[in-house]
Design a protein around this motif. Structure first.
Motif, mmCIF file in Angstrom:
data_model
loop_
_atom_site.group_PDB
_atom_site.id
_atom_site.type_symbol
_atom_site.label_atom_id
_atom_site.label_comp_id
_atom_site.label_asym_id
_atom_site.label_seq_id
_atom_site.Cartn_x
_atom_site.Cartn_y
_atom_site.Cartn_z
ATOM 1 N N LEU A 345 0.818 -1.206 0.000
ATOM 2 C CA LEU A 345 0.000 0.000 0.000
ATOM 3 C C LEU A 345 0.853 1.258 0.000
ATOM 4 O O LEU A 345 0.604 2.193 -0.759
ATOM 5 N N VAL A 346 1.881 1.269 0.860
ATOM 6 C CA VAL A 346 2.757 2.447 0.940
ATOM 7 C C VAL A 346 3.392 2.717 -0.411
ATOM 8 O O VAL A 346 3.434 3.860 -0.882
ATOM 9 N N ASP A 347 3.882 1.655 -1.061
ATOM 10 C CA ASP A 347 4.542 1.824 -2.357
ATOM 11 C C ASP A 347 3.577 2.324 -3.425
ATOM 12 O O ASP A 347 3.917 3.177 -4.241
ATOM 13 N N HIS A 374 -6.253 -3.501 -3.275
ATOM 14 C CA HIS A 374 -5.558 -4.252 -2.220
ATOM 15 C C HIS A 374 -6.170 -3.927 -0.853
ATOM 16 O O HIS A 374 -6.365 -4.823 -0.024
ATOM 17 N N SER A 375 -6.478 -2.651 -0.639
ATOM 18 C CA SER A 375 -7.055 -2.232 0.639
ATOM 19 C C SER A 375 -8.425 -2.873 0.855
ATOM 20 O O SER A 375 -8.756 -3.297 1.962
ATOM 21 N N LYS A 539 -7.070 8.588 -0.906
ATOM 22 C CA LYS A 539 -6.478 8.594 0.433
ATOM 23 C C LYS A 539 -6.439 7.170 0.986
ATOM 24 O O LYS A 539 -7.383 6.401 0.844
ATOM 25 N N GLY A 540 -5.328 6.830 1.638
ATOM 26 C CA GLY A 540 -5.206 5.496 2.230
ATOM 27 C C GLY A 540 -5.791 5.468 3.625
ATOM 28 O O GLY A 540 -5.158 5.904 4.583
ATOM 29 N N ASN A 550 -14.334 2.215 -3.139
ATOM 30 C CA ASN A 550 -15.107 2.056 -4.369
ATOM 31 C C ASN A 550 -15.791 3.379 -4.690
ATOM 32 O O ASN A 550 -16.458 3.966 -3.828
ATOM 33 N N LEU A 551 -15.641 3.862 -5.933
ATOM 34 C CA LEU A 551 -16.190 5.171 -6.300
ATOM 35 C C LEU A 551 -17.713 5.210 -6.195
ATOM 36 O O LEU A 551 -18.286 6.224 -5.780
#
Length: 643
Positions: A345-347, A374-375, A539-540, A550-551
């Motif tokens: 996620l960070v990458d 992934h999140s 934003k994570g 999800n949009l």
């Protein structure tokens, strides 16, 4: 060696023993025994070794005596104890059996034998030994304590707690009993009772690190952050070399919103250990979130100089600095992402930010979408559109203009609170920071109080909070007000200041908050809906924000938020003001004056002009965020419903 010299050696050994020079004393005892064999002195040495828990040396000298007196019950008993304490369990069992074959009724030795059986996991046999002792003497606290440990190891926690409580009752000043009892209570979530036991233990040994560490865990679980800070100060005074105590103290200051003290403590650690990555990361994100961009850049630029090849430092540096797509660092991250999923996620977010900086919108969206996919897999529950709609329906039904007056309390508090809410990424923090340029207003960040309070109440009452307003009137509302004020007062630097609470989801609870604090002030932070929702997507977020992956879900959440806000505007006309992100970014000074005008606060000498200028300069850097969603139009059709 003459007798006089030998006597001088034993005198020196006893002197060293008295002055706790243990190793020197043992060496002198052995020197004496090498010169002159003496059973009496050897027993004296054995007693000393048992006293200082040097069981290895005790066993060595007991075995010498064993050869001379193979049937001596005292020697065999001490061998059994020494082997048991030295965790040579099989040897211990052999000597216990040898002793009991001669004399089966030695209570203290039976307890020790039971302990040995416990270590061998022969629990039933161990219990038999303890029962045998207690049948003879119901006040034998050692037997109760050992029985408690046995039941604990068996997983029978109620019986374990009962036995340990009996041991503590019979021997109230045994530190170890208190610690064991308190630890087991804590492990089984009896926090109040555990705290009582550990505090009692500390009256017996005030400087015990283990007791203080357990107490600080309990206070952290109860979120008593001021107490936590004080305990860490005590721990640091006892063991100043333990940087983790300072680290945890700094994080406690963050919980208290005392960022100056947090950063000061981080700096203390970094002076001694400038490459401590845990501290570097925590200080960076504290500066990044709560302080100025200038301070953040200065700090991370220093870090990149001392750790130029550290990928974590590079990723933080990228957050505040523009990198070329072709730079070596970015190539390394892309390569690292292909091979290593640990920092996935960070990458992804790091690379997305770089692509944005370089206006490569396609690749930026590609990495953002990778991160969100992934999140989404990591969330245990999915976003339920129907559930949110139902909750909003019920809030609107319960908190209506007709019934809301039942909830209103007389606001007898002197604390003034500004609630700034809205969707994440809508400009709440910008507004709060602007307001904090006035010396009477304190930036307090987010206080997640009302949501948790109402959720817990709903669970306890079967969700009656959203069925009938009478369930939350009266004492519940008063207790809620008092609990919130306590949190605010603990975290304020100046008790007379007005504070800003920027928890975004307070818009769900405006009906309750407005009635509990009739004199409170409300601001709804608004931004271009498509920009706002796309910024949320980019934003994570961690758990608790299921809709953000999800949009379509984000668009649905936004529309429910808007529906609820329209209701609040009708219930509380003229109490809720709007703050527009775009206005704040375009002209921060004008927005600042407008906000003070809403609050009826004069723009006098109480304005910190240097801070206002600094914050305004930072805010203007967000100008590229206005209408930024146009760069991604081909990817965000699901947000067209908001236009």
């Amino acid at each position: 060696m003459n007798v006089k010299n030998i006597n001088e050696i034993i005198d020196s050994a006893r002197f060293a023993r008295k002055n706790k020079r243990n190793e020197e004393a043992i060496n002198l005892y052995e020197k004496y025994l090498n010169a002159l064999e003496s059973n009496q002195i050897r027993f004296e040495l054995i007693a000393f070794c048992m006293e200082i828990k040097n069981f290895k040396f005790a066993i060595k000298h007991l075995k010498i005596l064993k050869k001379k007196f193979p049937q001596d019950i005292k020697i065999n008993a001490n061998l059994a104890i020494a082997y048991s304490e030295n965790n040579e369990i099989r040897e211990a069992e052999k000597y216990f059996n040898l002793v009991f074959s001669v004399n089966p009724n030695i209570p203290d030795l039976s307890v020790m034998y039971g302990e040995t059986l416990r270590k061998l996991r022969k629990f039933r046999k161990a219990l038999d030994e303890f029962v045998k002792v207690l049948n003879h003497d119901r006040r034998n606290h050692k037997a109760f304590y050992a029985m408690g440990l046995t039941y604990r190891d068996m997983g029978d926690i109620p019986r374990a707690l009962e036995c340990l409580e009996n041991a503590n009752g019979l021997a109230p000043n045994e530190f170890l009993y208190r610690m064991t009892f308190g630890t087991l209570l804590n492990e089984n979530k009896f926090f109040k009772e555990s705290k009582e036991q550990i505090e009692h233990a500390l009256t017996l040994q005030s400087d015990n690190l283990q007791a203080l560490e357990l107490l600080v865990q309990i206070e952290e679980a109860n979120e008593n952050w001021w107490t936590v800070v004080e305990i860490y100060k005590k721990l640091i005074s006892l063991d100043n070399k333990k940087a983790e105590y300072k680290f945890e103290k700094a994080k406690s200051y963050i919980k208290l919103k005392n960022f100056d003290k947090a950063i000061e403590t981080f700096d203390e650690i970094l002076i001694a250990d400038p490459k401590n990555m845990s501290v570097i990361k925590e200080k960076f994100y504290t500066l990044y979130k709560y302080r100025s961009l200038q301070e953040t850049e200065k700090f991370i630029n220093h870090c990149i100089q001392i750790l130029p090849k550290n990928m974590e430092v590079i990723k933080m540096h990228i957050m505040v600095t523009k990198y070329s797509i072709e730079s070596t660092e970015i190539k390394k991250i892309e390569k690292f992402l292909d091979k290593n999923k640990k920092d996935y996620l960070v990458d992804c977010y790091t690379l997305a930010k770089v692509m944005e900086d370089n206006k490569n919108w396609d690749k930026a969206f590609y990495y953002y979408r990778m991160a969100k996919n992934h999140s989404a897999k990591q969330f245990k529950t999915l976003y339920d559109q129907n559930k949110l709609k139902d909750s909003v329906d019920r809030i609107i039904n319960v908190f209506n203009s007709k019934d809301i007056s039942k909830l209103f309390l007389k606001d007898n508090s002197e604390k003034k609170i500004i609630f700034i809410f809205g969707l994440p990424r809508s400009g709440k923090t910008i507004a709060a920071k602007l307001l904090s340029s006035h010396k009477s207003i304190e930036f307090f960040d987010e206080v997640n109080f009302w949501g948790d309070l109402i959720l817990n109440h709903s669970v306890m009452t079967g969700n009656k909070y959203l069925e009938n307003i009478d369930y939350i009137a009266g004492n519940f509302a008063k207790n809620a007000r008092d609990g919130y004020l306590e949190i605010i007062s603990h975290g304020c630097k100046n008790q007379d200041s007005i504070v800003t609470d920027t928890f975004p989801y307070n818009f769900f609870n405006i009906g309750f908050i407005a009635s509990v604090f009739p004199n409170s002030l409300f601001f709804n932070a608004l931004r271009n809906p498509v920009d706002n929702c796309l910024s949320i997507y980019f934003k994570g977020f961690k758990s608790g924000h299921q809709y953000t992956n999800n949009l379509k879900d984000i668009a649905h959440f936004y529309l429910q938020y808007k529906r609820l806000m329209d209701h609040w505007y009708s219930v509380f006309p003229n109490r809720i003001n709007n703050i527009f992100f775009e206005d704040s970014v375009k002209d921060p000074n004008k927005q600042f004056n407008l906000l003070l005008n809403y609050l009826n606060i004069p723009t006098d000498d109480n304005v910190d002009q240097i801070r206002l200028k600094h914050i305004s300069s930072e805010i203007k850097q967000y100008s590229s965020s206005i209408n930024f969603s146009k760069n991604y139009e081909k990817y965000i059709e699901d947000l067209n419903i908001l236009k």
